[in-house]
Design an enzyme around this catalytic site. Structure first.
Site, PDB file in Angstrom:
ATOM      1  CD  GLU A  94      -3.149   0.538   0.190  1.00 55.35           C
ATOM      2  OE1 GLU A  94      -2.594   1.403  -0.515  1.00 55.35           O
ATOM      3  OE2 GLU A  94      -4.370   0.427   0.252  1.00 55.35           O
ATOM      4  CG  ASP A  95      -0.872   4.716  -1.738  1.00 55.76           C
ATOM      5  OD1 ASP A  95      -1.587   4.145  -0.894  1.00 55.76           O
ATOM      6  OD2 ASP A  95      -1.336   5.461  -2.614  1.00 55.76           O
ATOM      7  CG  ASP A  98      -5.443   9.028   5.607  1.00 54.96           C
ATOM      8  OD1 ASP A  98      -5.666   9.313   6.775  1.00 54.96           O
ATOM      9  OD2 ASP A  98      -5.386   9.880   4.709  1.00 54.96           O
ATOM     10  CB  VAL A 148       2.057  13.321   2.191  1.00 56.53           C
ATOM     11  CG1 VAL A 148       2.381  13.890   3.553  1.00 56.53           C
ATOM     12  CG2 VAL A 148       1.426  11.943   2.324  1.00 56.53           C
ATOM     13  CG  ASP A 154      -3.244  11.337  -6.808  1.00 61.13           C
ATOM     14  OD1 ASP A 154      -3.373  10.494  -5.905  1.00 61.13           O
ATOM     15  OD2 ASP A 154      -4.213  11.826  -7.420  1.00 61.13           O
ATOM     16  NE  ARG A 160      -1.168   8.936  -9.739  1.00 60.99           N
ATOM     17  CZ  ARG A 160      -1.986   8.468  -8.797  1.00 60.99           C
ATOM     18  NH1 ARG A 160      -1.513   7.954  -7.698  1.00 60.99           N
ATOM     19  NH2 ARG A 160      -3.299   8.522  -8.964  1.00 60.99           N
TER      20      ARG A 160
HETATM   21  P1  IMP Z   1      -7.546   5.223   3.585  1.00 63.10           P
HETATM   22  O1  IMP Z   1      -8.122   6.469   4.202  1.00 63.10           O
HETATM   23  O2  IMP Z   1      -6.596   4.537   4.519  1.00 63.10           O
HETATM   24  O3  IMP Z   1      -8.655   4.314   3.114  1.00 63.10           O
HETATM   25  O4  IMP Z   1      -6.713   5.711   2.323  1.00 63.10           O
HETATM   26  C1  IMP Z   1      -7.108   5.367   1.032  1.00 63.10           C
HETATM   27  C2  IMP Z   1      -6.281   5.956  -0.058  1.00 63.10           C
HETATM   28  O5  IMP Z   1      -6.433   7.366  -0.064  1.00 63.10           O
HETATM   29  C3  IMP Z   1      -4.776   5.704  -0.002  1.00 63.10           C
HETATM   30  O6  IMP Z   1      -4.394   4.455  -0.521  1.00 63.10           O
HETATM   31  C4  IMP Z   1      -4.291   6.850  -0.893  1.00 63.10           C
HETATM   32  O7  IMP Z   1      -4.366   6.488  -2.258  1.00 63.10           O
HETATM   33  C5  IMP Z   1      -5.300   7.958  -0.580  1.00 63.10           C
HETATM   34  N1  IMP Z   1      -4.731   8.880   0.422  1.00 63.10           N
HETATM   35  C6  IMP Z   1      -4.974   8.901   1.744  1.00 63.10           C
HETATM   36  N2  IMP Z   1      -4.262   9.878   2.351  1.00 63.10           N
HETATM   37  C7  IMP Z   1      -3.538  10.484   1.374  1.00 63.10           C
HETATM   38  C8  IMP Z   1      -2.580  11.575   1.365  1.00 63.10           C
HETATM   39  O8  IMP Z   1      -2.216  12.194   2.386  1.00 63.10           O
HETATM   40  N3  IMP Z   1      -2.066  11.887   0.137  1.00 63.10           N
HETATM   41  C9  IMP Z   1      -2.408  11.228  -1.007  1.00 63.10           C
HETATM   42  N4  IMP Z   1      -3.287  10.229  -1.033  1.00 63.10           N
HETATM   43  C10 IMP Z   1      -3.848   9.848   0.142  1.00 63.10           C
END
Ligand code: IMP
Length: 172
Positions: A94-95, A98, A148, A154, A160
């Site tokens: 995973e990138d 959050d 970020v 992105d 990216r």
């Molecule tokens: P989640 O909130 O953990 O479900 O995050 C889902 C997706 O939102 C991540 O895999 C990212 O692609 C995107 N994302 C969440 N936070 C950030 C951030 O700070 N910058 C860029 N993309 C984000």
């Protein structure tokens, strides 16, 4: 933009993760790296180059539903894996984690396919915004609550390709 992680810091940490993962999976056979499109592609490429064990690289594409569904972490699979993961060791790349909602959905989905094991390696962890608490088996960096960009992440499809990770700040 404020740079939070430099190219050198990222390179060194990804190498460390590669060494750790190689040691942990050595001799276990049949590792499938599952990179989540599109953000984790840059991380997946660099990390996979640091692995000293055989692996298959595969991709899963997801897109969030707008509105209420997105806050419940319901995502749509836009591209499924090419490989079967039945009885194979799977490492999900995973990138950023959050809220954890996306990861939670993906883990549940992949678990139904009966892998031999399922672990997560996240490049970034942002614990301050967590809703679903999922332990991360491997993590590059833990960051405070910023939006970020860079290294695959992105903002409206921009940034990216930055080689650093930077906090995006509003214009005054
Ligand atoms: P989640 O909130 O953990 O479900 O995050 C889902 C997706 O939102 C991540 O895999 C990212 O692609 C995107 N994302 C969440 N936070 C950030 C951030 O700070 N910058 C860029 N993309 C984000």
């Amino acid at each position: 933009m404020e740079i939070l992680l430099t190219r050198e810091q990222i390179k060194a940490r990804v190498k460390e993760l590669g060494e750790k993962i190689s040691a942990d999976y050595s001799g276990k056979g049949d590792l499938v790296l599952v990179a989540v499109l599109r953000g984790s592609v840059y991380f997946a490429v660099d990390l996979s180059r640091c692995l000293e064990i055989p692996f298959v690289l595969d991709f899963i594409g997801i897109s969030s539903y707008a509105g209420a569904a997105s806050s419940r972490g319901i995502v749509r699979i836009t591209k499924d894996l090419e490989s079967s993961i039945v009885q194979r060791h799977v490492l999900l790349l995973e990138d950023i984690v959050d809220t954890g909602l996306t990861l939670n959905y993906l883990m549940q989905n992949l678990r139904t396919r009966n892998p031999a094991s399922l672990r997560v390696c996240a490049f970034l962890d942002m614990p301050a915004r967590r809703i679903v608490n999922i332990p991360l088996d491997y993590c590059g960096f833990s960051l405070p609550d910023f939006y970020v960009v860079g290294y695959g992440l992105d903002h409206q499809e921009r940034y990216r390709n930055l080689e650093v990770v930077a906090a995006l700040k509003e214009m005054p």
